[in-house]
Design an enzyme around this catalytic site. Structure first.
Site, PDB file in Angstrom:
ATOM      1  CG  ASP A  11      -1.959  -1.069   1.211  1.00 48.53           C
ATOM      2  OD1 ASP A  11      -2.411  -1.424   0.107  1.00 48.53           O
ATOM      3  OD2 ASP A  11      -2.342  -1.547   2.288  1.00 48.53           O
ATOM      4  CG  ASP A  45      -6.426  -1.689  -1.777  1.00 48.80           C
ATOM      5  OD1 ASP A  45      -6.553  -2.911  -2.012  1.00 48.80           O
ATOM      6  OD2 ASP A  45      -5.574  -1.242  -0.984  1.00 48.80           O
TER       7      ASP A  45
END
EC number: 3.4.23.36
Length: 167
Positions: free
Chosen positions: A125, A143
């Site tokens: 991330d 995402d």
């Protein structure tokens, strides 16, 4: 593969590739940081809103949940990918274009994150948003693809009669 579904397949591969490349760039750039530099690669602050590119890792599901179940999570994710891909393949001609776009986004995001798990053992991330003291959990392009695809799918099924065909 019928030529009709080829653009969808190529879009799926392109989006997953964009996600993988973005993560690779962030990881490579973060390796170039000196130990005395700040941890983020990019920051933009506008009033009380801030956007940071800062690498982090997630070993679980969304928001770091279920980190103790790595193998079952991976199996579940692969099953979801295969199930969605099979559904998209079988129902392709009868699906509305918006449904195909939504499923393509969801699949691309899922492939991006599963690729991370297979390569690194965790999801990379790097996008971070905050407003005042509220900070949204870090996320990545995969995402975002999954979230946008899910919202498109829910919106389309809610506002059309297509959902009656499948549910």
């Amino acid at each position: 593969m019928p030529t009709r579904s080829l653009p969808t397949f190529l879009t799926l591969l392109l989006l997953a590739s964009i996600d993988w490349v973005s993560k690779l760039v962030v990881l490579l750039k973060s390796c170039q940081l000196s130990p005395h530099s700040s941890a983020f690669l990019y920051s933009y602050v506008w009033g009380h809103f801030s956007f940071l590119i800062i690498p982090s890792f997630n070993e679980g599901a969304a928001f770091g949940l279920f980190t103790q179940y790595k193998i079952p999570l991976l199996i579940f994710r692969v099953c979801v990918i295969l199930g969605l891909a099979l559904f998209l393949r079988i129902k392709y001609k009868s699906l509305h274009r918006r449904t195909r776009v939504a499923l393509t986004l969801i699949l691309a995001g899922a492939l991006g994150n599963v690729g991370d798990i297979l390569l690194y053992g965790k999801v990379v991330d790097f996008l971070s948003l905050s407003y005042y003291s509220w900070r949204f959990p870090s996320f990545n392009l995969a995402d975002a693809f999954i979230s946008i695809g899910t919202l498109l799918l829910i919106g389309h099924l809610y506002f059309t009669k297509e959902s009656k065909k499948y549910f």
